[in-house]
Design a protein around this motif. Structure first.
Motif, mmCIF file in Angstrom:
data_model
loop_
_atom_site.group_PDB
_atom_site.id
_atom_site.type_symbol
_atom_site.label_atom_id
_atom_site.label_comp_id
_atom_site.label_asym_id
_atom_site.label_seq_id
_atom_site.Cartn_x
_atom_site.Cartn_y
_atom_site.Cartn_z
ATOM 1 N N ALA A 6 0.849 -1.199 0.000
ATOM 2 C CA ALA A 6 0.000 0.000 0.000
ATOM 3 C C ALA A 6 0.879 1.242 0.000
ATOM 4 O O ALA A 6 1.755 1.393 0.856
ATOM 5 C CB ALA A 6 -0.901 -0.013 1.230
ATOM 6 N N VAL A 7 0.644 2.107 -0.970
ATOM 7 C CA VAL A 7 1.459 3.335 -1.062
ATOM 8 C C VAL A 7 0.547 4.559 -1.101
ATOM 9 O O VAL A 7 -0.461 4.568 -1.796
ATOM 10 C CB VAL A 7 2.398 3.323 -2.298
ATOM 11 N N ASN A 36 4.822 8.411 0.062
ATOM 12 C CA ASN A 36 5.141 8.476 1.489
ATOM 13 C C ASN A 36 6.474 7.746 1.741
ATOM 14 O O ASN A 36 6.646 6.604 1.306
ATOM 15 C CB ASN A 36 3.993 7.794 2.250
ATOM 16 N N ASP A 39 6.612 4.154 2.766
ATOM 17 C CA ASP A 39 6.058 3.222 1.765
ATOM 18 C C ASP A 39 7.130 2.810 0.760
ATOM 19 O O ASP A 39 7.074 1.716 0.196
ATOM 20 C CB ASP A 39 4.863 3.848 1.041
ATOM 21 N N VAL A 61 -1.100 -0.893 -4.394
ATOM 22 C CA VAL A 61 -2.428 -0.270 -4.307
ATOM 23 C C VAL A 61 -2.323 1.104 -3.657
ATOM 24 O O VAL A 61 -1.543 1.301 -2.722
ATOM 25 C CB VAL A 61 -3.430 -1.181 -3.537
ATOM 26 N N LYS A 117 5.101 2.377 8.036
ATOM 27 C CA LYS A 117 4.634 2.388 9.436
ATOM 28 C C LYS A 117 3.681 3.565 9.688
ATOM 29 O O LYS A 117 2.804 3.483 10.528
ATOM 30 C CB LYS A 117 5.808 2.404 10.423
ATOM 31 N N GLN A 118 3.859 4.651 8.926
ATOM 32 C CA GLN A 118 2.916 5.757 9.049
ATOM 33 C C GLN A 118 3.014 6.661 7.835
ATOM 34 O O GLN A 118 4.036 6.673 7.150
ATOM 35 C CB GLN A 118 3.123 6.566 10.330
ATOM 36 N N SER A 124 -0.596 9.236 11.297
ATOM 37 C CA SER A 124 -1.551 8.446 12.093
ATOM 38 C C SER A 124 -0.948 7.186 12.692
ATOM 39 O O SER A 124 -1.170 6.877 13.847
ATOM 40 C CB SER A 124 -2.746 8.038 11.239
ATOM 41 N N ASN A 125 -0.200 6.424 11.864
ATOM 42 C CA ASN A 125 0.342 5.142 12.329
ATOM 43 C C ASN A 125 -0.791 4.215 12.776
ATOM 44 O O ASN A 125 -0.810 3.720 13.900
ATOM 45 C CB ASN A 125 1.351 5.421 13.465
ATOM 46 N N GLN A 126 -1.774 4.027 11.902
ATOM 47 C CA GLN A 126 -2.956 3.231 12.274
ATOM 48 C C GLN A 126 -3.333 2.170 11.250
ATOM 49 O O GLN A 126 -3.858 1.118 11.630
ATOM 50 C CB GLN A 126 -4.174 4.170 12.441
HETATM 51 P P1 AMP Z 1 -1.252 5.848 8.489
HETATM 52 O O1 AMP Z 1 -1.869 4.851 9.412
HETATM 53 O O2 AMP Z 1 -2.279 6.764 7.843
HETATM 54 O O3 AMP Z 1 -0.133 6.638 9.140
HETATM 55 O O4 AMP Z 1 -0.626 5.047 7.262
HETATM 56 C C1 AMP Z 1 0.142 3.870 7.430
HETATM 57 C C2 AMP Z 1 0.377 3.233 6.087
HETATM 58 O O5 AMP Z 1 -0.875 2.844 5.503
HETATM 59 C C3 AMP Z 1 1.031 4.122 5.029
HETATM 60 O O6 AMP Z 1 2.428 4.171 5.195
HETATM 61 C C4 AMP Z 1 0.601 3.416 3.735
HETATM 62 O O7 AMP Z 1 1.385 2.254 3.514
HETATM 63 C C5 AMP Z 1 -0.826 2.963 4.082
HETATM 64 N N1 AMP Z 1 -1.803 3.990 3.643
HETATM 65 C C6 AMP Z 1 -2.347 4.998 4.377
HETATM 66 N N2 AMP Z 1 -3.186 5.731 3.615
HETATM 67 C C7 AMP Z 1 -3.149 5.183 2.370
HETATM 68 C C8 AMP Z 1 -3.778 5.488 1.126
HETATM 69 N N3 AMP Z 1 -4.611 6.530 0.988
HETATM 70 N N4 AMP Z 1 -3.501 4.711 0.063
HETATM 71 C C9 AMP Z 1 -2.660 3.645 0.176
HETATM 72 N N5 AMP Z 1 -2.042 3.320 1.314
HETATM 73 C C10 AMP Z 1 -2.284 4.065 2.400
#
Ligand code: AMP
Length: 252
Positions: A6-7, A36, A39, A61, A117-118, A124-126
């Motif tokens: 996931a990117v 990111n 990613d 994706v 990782k975020q 967010s890191n979620q």
């Molecule tokens: P987050 O939890 O939002 O900090 O994101 C953690 C990880 O989830 C990111 O590093 C991406 O690998 C994936 N991710 C978050 N948002 C997206 C998105 N809109 N499309 C694809 N991957 C996502």
């Protein structure tokens, strides 16, 4: 092994982020965007697993606006085999991202999902953790090393007290930390080749996931300006400057 990566397309990490004058968010118009950073490490890890003969296919994706094809193309130039853009102009919150990824997992049946990782835009890191929860799959977050072992992976994780190694059976979720690897810069021929790799652009509505935001952003404001630093020529000058600041503080 089939890998889903996931990117996310975010404001480039080298850009100085500016808050919109009306406080409704940050300026993204005419701002350089890129993948990111975490990613990139996830994509690199997937490509290294293919190069080592441990994986056979990498599906990339991204969820976001049409322009997110750029980050999918970058991932495919690094070695991803095909891409899926889940297209939406709306702000998609982390739980909805995780639910959309769960739908892609149901279609693609990967053995491993790699994420950053975020995301550095909202930090967010979620998503990785939520996706593991939704799928009821094991997770290894903040990975700094991934080793394929019989029946699964051994993942070294960056933790507060140092590094910890966990074993996870497949299928699993792994989120990448910066020390995992050194992401490659794709050479021009790879960038050209990426353009002929399959990339499916699918509207978010196709996935039957409610992406209505549950959070309201009331106001975004920039952090307070920090006073500039002082340059001193010698240790004596430094001591004098510190004493000066101390007496200023005492006078308050
Ligand atoms: P987050 O939890 O939002 O900090 O994101 C953690 C990880 O989830 C990111 O590093 C991406 O690998 C994936 N991710 C978050 N948002 C997206 C998105 N809109 N499309 C694809 N991957 C996502």
């Amino acid at each position: 092994m089939k890998i889903l990566v996931a990117v996310k397309r975010v404001i480039d990490h080298a850009v100085r982020v500016r808050v919109k004058p009306d406080g409704s968010g940050v300026e993204t118009a005419n701002v350089r965007m890129s993948m990111n950073p975490f990613d990139k490490h996830a994509v690199e890890a997937a490509v290294q697993l293919v190069e080592a003969g441990a994986a056979t296919e990498i599906v990339v994706v991204s969820i976001g606006p049409k322009q997110s094809t750029d980050v999918i193309l970058t991932a495919m130039a690094m070695g991803g085999h095909r891409g899926i853009l889940i297209e939406t102009e709306a702000r998609v919150e982390t739980l909805a991202v995780a639910k959309l990824l769960r739908a892609v997992v149901a279609e693609e049946a990967p053995d491993l999902v790699l994420l950053g990782k975020q995301a550095v835009d909202d930090d967010s890191n979620q998503v990785g953790q939520m996706l593991a929860g939704l799928l009821d799959w094991p997770q290894a977050t903040f990975a700094s090393e991934i080793t394929v072992v019989d029946g699964g992976l051994e993942v070294t994780r960056e933790v507060d007290y140092g590094r910890a190694t966990v074993s996870v059976p497949l299928p699993a979720i792994v989120t990448a930390d910066l020390r995992l690897n050194e992401p490659r810069n794709a050479a021009l021929p790879m960038v050209m080749k990426a353009r002929s790799k399959p990339l499916a652009v699918r509207p978010v509505a196709e996935f039957g996931v409610d992406v209505t935001p549950r959070l309201t952003i009331e106001k975004v404001s920039p952090p307070a300006e920090r006073p500039g630093g002082k340059l001193v020529g010698s240790a004596d000058e430094l001591i004098a400057a510190l004493k000066g600041e101390l007496s200023e503080l005492e006078a308050l």
